[in-house]
Motif scaffolding. Structure first.
Motif, mmCIF file in Angstrom:
data_model
loop_
_atom_site.group_PDB
_atom_site.id
_atom_site.type_symbol
_atom_site.label_atom_id
_atom_site.label_comp_id
_atom_site.label_asym_id
_atom_site.label_seq_id
_atom_site.Cartn_x
_atom_site.Cartn_y
_atom_site.Cartn_z
ATOM 1 N N UNK A 207 1.857 -9.612 6.500
ATOM 2 C CA UNK A 207 1.944 -9.732 5.032
ATOM 3 C C UNK A 207 1.780 -8.374 4.365
ATOM 4 N N UNK A 208 2.442 -8.204 3.231
ATOM 5 C CA UNK A 208 2.355 -6.961 2.471
ATOM 6 C C UNK A 208 2.108 -7.233 1.001
ATOM 7 N N UNK B 277 2.311 -2.293 0.419
ATOM 8 C CA UNK B 277 1.257 -1.794 1.308
ATOM 9 C C UNK B 277 0.984 -2.829 2.394
ATOM 10 N N UNK B 278 0.942 -2.340 3.640
ATOM 11 C CA UNK B 278 0.740 -3.199 4.807
ATOM 12 C C UNK B 278 -0.316 -2.565 5.702
ATOM 13 N N UNK C 269 7.607 5.090 4.202
ATOM 14 C CA UNK C 269 7.615 6.457 3.706
ATOM 15 C C UNK C 269 6.334 7.226 4.013
ATOM 16 N N UNK C 270 5.179 6.578 4.032
ATOM 17 C CA UNK C 270 3.933 7.324 4.251
ATOM 18 C C UNK C 270 2.852 6.367 4.740
ATOM 19 N N UNK C 271 1.775 6.977 5.269
ATOM 20 C CA UNK C 271 0.622 6.201 5.736
ATOM 21 C C UNK C 271 -0.652 6.942 5.384
ATOM 22 N N UNK C 272 -1.768 6.261 5.559
ATOM 23 C CA UNK C 272 -3.067 6.880 5.283
ATOM 24 C C UNK C 272 -3.453 7.891 6.360
ATOM 25 N N UNK D 62 -4.064 0.516 10.209
ATOM 26 C CA UNK D 62 -3.538 1.682 9.516
ATOM 27 C C UNK D 62 -2.804 1.211 8.268
ATOM 28 N N UNK D 63 -3.172 1.751 7.108
ATOM 29 C CA UNK D 63 -2.509 1.393 5.857
ATOM 30 C C UNK D 63 -1.237 2.226 5.717
ATOM 31 N N UNK D 64 -0.100 1.542 5.543
ATOM 32 C CA UNK D 64 1.174 2.228 5.369
ATOM 33 C C UNK D 64 1.809 1.776 4.055
ATOM 34 N N UNK D 65 2.744 2.602 3.558
ATOM 35 C CA UNK D 65 3.462 2.292 2.321
ATOM 36 C C UNK D 65 4.948 2.180 2.608
#
Length: 420
Positions: free
Chosen positions: A90-91, A248-249, A282-285, A295-298
């Protein structure tokens, strides 16, 4: 002749009547010794029997206690899962920019220009606030500035005059220094008064609220005539930029190496069944959250058509390499320890063995185990919290426990009224 009493003589062959001779002392001693030996043997036998009986009872008690102390569990083989090359998570969908708008000055709301759902451009006037007290403070500060400038001009003239007279010794040097210092002081007062005017005019500029970026008004919490207080206590408007949305996932640690920045990701939404929308990772924490090992990613999604809304829930589908043989176990079987997640298994018939595992997908009721289990492992379905490595268990099958919990002769329900 003297007559003598004659005793009749016994007939020949008749038994003679002899008196019993007393017992011999040696015979009596032997009898007493035998009796003591018999008594000693009986006592020793009873003592040995009592000792054996107590030891037997202790062994039975210890065995019973150990058997009753062992927890009763159900152990079943792990269910095999199909090898997968994708997973779904889920996101949370959020706006590209999300800004609450507050008042920077206090006053009364004169007018607002945009309501919820309105699309605004950067710099559009949203509302106006009337600040009569602040206006008066600006007027007072400007008057103080004029006074300071006048005093400074007069002090400068006096200082210049005394500088010319001191050369001809018409005035003292001390008086000259006093006027020069006074000129510098009044000049500083002008600078201070000017800064105060600028500050109040800057506050006065906040009477008008402008949109900080292009977006949509998603909340309006004010109305005409309402008292507005300076600060973040009351939100006036809420503005969101919806041209591009962020999703965000939280990715489990085990999958972090399988996805790369720039990878295309498919998203599905409940309001569009059967439809897939493309997004880009595109990016992650760049940091694993130690509380949940994710890991939080966008993921950015193009929303120029305005079909998607922030705050909705998206299902994000990732493609990855096949994880090989997996196993499905109940979520209740997981054991959380300081060393990591463990699964309780049964070895050697009734011995607990805690196995470290790696979890894949978590569906709530069940979880996917991608490493740590084998095809012959028997997993404890609902382990007690106190279970430890090497502990003896009472292992039951699910059928036997169900039969033990079900009454042997259930009585049929009787009708509430009437005779049979």
């Amino acid at each position: 002749m003297t007559s003598q009493s004659s005793q009749p003589k016994p007939a020949p062959g008749a038994p003679q009547n002899h008196e019993s001779a007393p017992d011999h002392p040696a015979i009596n001693g032997r009898k007493a010794s035998v009796a003591l030996i018999i008594v000693a043997i009986v006592v020793i036998g009873l003592a040995l029997y009592g000792i054996w009986k107590r030891q037997h009872h202790d062994e039975v008690l210890a065995e019973t206690t150990e058997r009753d102390a062992a927890p009763t569990v159900i152990a079943l083989p792990a269910k095999s899962g199909a090898p997968t090359d994708s997973f779904e998570l889920p996101g949370n969908v959020t706006a590209w920019s999300d800004s609450p708008i507050y008042a920077r000055t206090s006053g009364y709301l004169t007018k607002w220009y945009y309501d919820i759902g309105a699309h605004v451009k950067k710099g559009d006037l949203l509302a106006e606030i009337s600040t009569p007290e602040l206006d008066q403070q600006v007027a007072q500060a400007e008057a103080d500035l004029v006074t300071a400038q006048t005093n400074a001009g007069n002090a400068k003239i006096q200082a210049e005059r005394y500088k010319g007279l001191v050369a001809s010794d018409a005035v003292s040097k001390q008086d000259t220094d006093t006027f020069v210092t006074q000129a510098a002081s009044t000049a500083s007062a002008v600078t201070s008064a000017q800064a105060n005017v600028d500050r109040l005019k800057q506050m006065q500029s906040f009477e008008k609220l402008y949109a900080p970026f292009d977006g949509v008004i998603t909340a309006r919490n004010i109305d005409t005539g309402q008292l507005i207080n300076q600060g973040a206590a009351n939100e006036l408007f809420h503005l969101q930029s919806l041209g591009t949305l962020r999703v965000y996932v939280n990715i489990p640690e085990v999958y972090t190496a399988a996805i790369k920045r720039g990878q295309k990701v498919a998203l599905t939404f409940p309001q569009y069944p059967g439809r897939t929308i493309a997004g880009t990772y595109v990016r992650s924490a760049d940091s694993i959250d130690p509380s949940n090992r994710t890991l939080l990613i966008e993921i950015d999604v193009d929303n120029r058509k305005g079909e998607l809304m922030p705050g909705s829930l998206a299902q994000v589908h990732f493609k990855t390499q096949s994880a090989g043989q997996t196993y499905i176990v109940p979520a209740a079987a997981l054991i959380f320890r300081s060393q990591g997640i463990r699964l309780g298994t049964v070895v050697n018939g009734n011995i607990a063995h805690l196995v470290p595992i790696t979890i894949g997908q978590d569906n709530g009721a069940t979880v996917e185990v991608i490493a740590g289990l084998g095809p012959n492992d028997r997993v404890i379905q609902d382990p007690p919290d106190s279970i430890i490595e090497g502990e003896k268990l009472n292992v039951e099958s699910a059928a036997s426990q169900s039969a033990r919990q079900t009454p042997a002769n259930p009585q049929p329900a009787q009708p509430s009224g009437g005779k049979q």
